[in-house]
Design a protein around this motif. Structure first.
Motif, PDB file in Angstrom:
ATOM      1  N   MET A   1     -58.577 -37.481 -24.857  1.00  0.00           N
ATOM      2  CA  MET A   1     -59.905 -37.021 -25.258  1.00  0.00           C
ATOM      3  C   MET A   1     -59.814 -35.537 -25.592  1.00  0.00           C
ATOM      4  SD  MET A   1     -63.509 -37.231 -23.189  1.00  0.00           S
ATOM      5  CE  MET A   1     -63.771 -38.938 -23.574  1.00  0.00           C
ATOM      6  N   SER A   2     -60.422 -35.165 -26.670  1.00  0.00           N
ATOM      7  CA  SER A   2     -60.378 -33.770 -27.124  1.00  0.00           C
ATOM      8  C   SER A   2     -61.651 -33.036 -26.712  1.00  0.00           C
ATOM      9  CB  SER A   2     -60.234 -33.724 -28.640  1.00  0.00           C
ATOM     10  OG  SER A   2     -61.437 -34.154 -29.250  1.00  0.00           O
ATOM     11  N   ILE A   3     -61.606 -31.726 -26.792  1.00  0.00           N
ATOM     12  CA  ILE A   3     -62.781 -30.909 -26.482  1.00  0.00           C
ATOM     13  C   ILE A   3     -63.916 -31.211 -27.449  1.00  0.00           C
ATOM     14  CG2 ILE A   3     -62.068 -28.901 -27.831  1.00  0.00           C
ATOM     15  CD1 ILE A   3     -63.843 -28.814 -24.423  1.00  0.00           C
ATOM     16  N   THR A   4     -63.590 -31.557 -28.679  1.00  0.00           N
ATOM     17  CA  THR A   4     -64.612 -31.910 -29.662  1.00  0.00           C
ATOM     18  C   THR A   4     -65.365 -33.161 -29.210  1.00  0.00           C
ATOM     19  OG1 THR A   4     -63.249 -30.970 -31.413  1.00  0.00           O
ATOM     20  CG2 THR A   4     -65.012 -32.442 -32.089  1.00  0.00           C
ATOM     21  N   GLU A   5     -64.625 -34.137 -28.710  1.00  0.00           N
ATOM     22  CA  GLU A   5     -65.268 -35.362 -28.214  1.00  0.00           C
ATOM     23  C   GLU A   5     -66.127 -35.078 -26.990  1.00  0.00           C
ATOM     24  OE1 GLU A   5     -62.255 -38.964 -29.144  1.00  0.00           O
ATOM     25  OE2 GLU A   5     -61.401 -37.302 -27.971  1.00  0.00           O
ATOM     26  N   ILE A   6     -65.637 -34.206 -26.136  1.00  0.00           N
ATOM     27  CA  ILE A   6     -66.398 -33.856 -24.935  1.00  0.00           C
ATOM     28  C   ILE A   6     -67.690 -33.152 -25.322  1.00  0.00           C
ATOM     29  CG2 ILE A   6     -66.402 -32.393 -22.870  1.00  0.00           C
ATOM     30  CD1 ILE A   6     -63.360 -33.020 -22.668  1.00  0.00           C
ATOM     31  N   LYS A   7     -67.622 -32.212 -26.246  1.00  0.00           N
ATOM     32  CA  LYS A   7     -68.817 -31.477 -26.682  1.00  0.00           C
ATOM     33  C   LYS A   7     -69.836 -32.388 -27.354  1.00  0.00           C
ATOM     34  CE  LYS A   7     -66.912 -26.872 -27.029  1.00  0.00           C
ATOM     35  NZ  LYS A   7     -66.682 -25.688 -27.850  1.00  0.00           N
ATOM     36  N   ALA A   8     -69.379 -33.493 -27.901  1.00  0.00           N
ATOM     37  CA  ALA A   8     -70.281 -34.434 -28.571  1.00  0.00           C
ATOM     38  C   ALA A   8     -70.992 -35.364 -27.585  1.00  0.00           C
ATOM     39  CB  ALA A   8     -69.499 -35.267 -29.585  1.00  0.00           C
ATOM     40  N   MET A   9     -70.573 -35.356 -26.335  1.00  0.00           N
ATOM     41  CA  MET A   9     -71.170 -36.258 -25.341  1.00  0.00           C
ATOM     42  C   MET A   9     -72.550 -35.761 -24.911  1.00  0.00           C
ATOM     43  SD  MET A   9     -67.734 -36.869 -23.047  1.00  0.00           S
ATOM     44  CE  MET A   9     -68.420 -38.038 -21.885  1.00  0.00           C
ATOM     45  N   SER A  10     -73.421 -36.705 -24.591  1.00  0.00           N
ATOM     46  CA  SER A  10     -74.743 -36.354 -24.075  1.00  0.00           C
ATOM     47  C   SER A  10     -74.601 -35.907 -22.622  1.00  0.00           C
ATOM     48  CB  SER A  10     -75.671 -37.567 -24.148  1.00  0.00           C
ATOM     49  OG  SER A  10     -75.230 -38.557 -23.222  1.00  0.00           O
ATOM     50  N   ARG A  11     -75.639 -35.298 -22.114  1.00  0.00           N
ATOM     51  CA  ARG A  11     -75.601 -34.841 -20.720  1.00  0.00           C
ATOM     52  C   ARG A  11     -75.347 -35.999 -19.751  1.00  0.00           C
ATOM     53  NH1 ARG A  11     -75.904 -30.034 -18.849  1.00  0.00           N
ATOM     54  NH2 ARG A  11     -76.639 -29.574 -16.779  1.00  0.00           N
ATOM     55  N   PRO A  12     -76.044 -37.134 -19.889  1.00  0.00           N
ATOM     56  CA  PRO A  12     -75.752 -38.261 -18.982  1.00  0.00           C
ATOM     57  C   PRO A  12     -74.296 -38.748 -19.103  1.00  0.00           C
ATOM     58  CG  PRO A  12     -77.864 -38.616 -20.051  1.00  0.00           C
ATOM     59  CD  PRO A  12     -77.232 -37.419 -20.709  1.00  0.00           C
ATOM     60  N   LEU A  14     -71.709 -36.870 -19.941  1.00  0.00           N
ATOM     61  CA  LEU A  14     -70.882 -35.852 -19.292  1.00  0.00           C
ATOM     62  C   LEU A  14     -70.908 -36.003 -17.773  1.00  0.00           C
ATOM     63  CD1 LEU A  14     -71.848 -32.739 -21.433  1.00  0.00           C
ATOM     64  CD2 LEU A  14     -69.571 -33.771 -21.281  1.00  0.00           C
ATOM     65  N   LEU A  15     -72.099 -36.207 -17.239  1.00  0.00           N
ATOM     66  CA  LEU A  15     -72.217 -36.367 -15.792  1.00  0.00           C
ATOM     67  C   LEU A  15     -71.486 -37.613 -15.295  1.00  0.00           C
ATOM     68  CD1 LEU A  15     -75.924 -35.282 -15.330  1.00  0.00           C
ATOM     69  CD2 LEU A  15     -73.883 -34.021 -14.617  1.00  0.00           C
ATOM     70  N   LEU A  16     -71.585 -38.690 -16.046  1.00  0.00           N
ATOM     71  CA  LEU A  16     -70.881 -39.912 -15.672  1.00  0.00           C
ATOM     72  C   LEU A  16     -69.370 -39.707 -15.729  1.00  0.00           C
ATOM     73  CD1 LEU A  16     -70.876 -42.883 -14.892  1.00  0.00           C
ATOM     74  CD2 LEU A  16     -71.038 -43.438 -17.320  1.00  0.00           C
ATOM     75  N   ALA A  17     -68.895 -39.045 -16.774  1.00  0.00           N
ATOM     76  CA  ALA A  17     -67.462 -38.777 -16.895  1.00  0.00           C
ATOM     77  C   ALA A  17     -66.981 -37.902 -15.742  1.00  0.00           C
ATOM     78  CB  ALA A  17     -67.167 -38.102 -18.235  1.00  0.00           C
ATOM     79  N   MET A  18     -67.764 -36.882 -15.392  1.00  0.00           N
ATOM     80  CA  MET A  18     -67.391 -36.001 -14.292  1.00  0.00           C
ATOM     81  C   MET A  18     -67.359 -36.770 -12.972  1.00  0.00           C
ATOM     82  SD  MET A  18     -68.930 -32.245 -13.321  1.00  0.00           S
ATOM     83  CE  MET A  18     -70.587 -32.821 -13.372  1.00  0.00           C
ATOM     84  N   GLU A  19     -68.345 -37.617 -12.765  1.00  0.00           N
ATOM     85  CA  GLU A  19     -68.381 -38.420 -11.543  1.00  0.00           C
ATOM     86  C   GLU A  19     -67.175 -39.351 -11.460  1.00  0.00           C
ATOM     87  OE1 GLU A  19     -71.283 -41.701  -9.502  1.00  0.00           O
ATOM     88  OE2 GLU A  19     -72.199 -40.077 -10.629  1.00  0.00           O
TER      89      GLU A  19
END
Length: 68
Positions: A1-12, A14-19
């Protein structure tokens, strides 16, 4: 996964990925090593406690001090 893909993620998302990442890290059975400087910080804090140079605050007192 690239930073571009991460920046394109919605807040929910991002939170799910972090969890999911934290959950995986917690189940690997390894504790991360503390950085070398952390021991010095803890020892300095313990020295202040032993010398009586500490002040304990409630969470409400801390919030009052931090708010403008």
């Amino acid at each position: 996964m690239s930073i571009t893909e991460i920046k394109a993620m919605s807040r929910p998302e991002l939170l799910l990925a972090m969890e999911m990442l934290w959950d995986e890290l917690c189940h690997q059975g390894q504790e991360p090593e503390s950085p070398a400087w952390h021991k010095d910080v803890l020892e300095a804090r313990q020295a202040k406690i032993a010398e009586g140079h500490t002040e304990y605050l409630t969470i409400d007192e801390v919030k009052k001090r931090l708010r403008p």
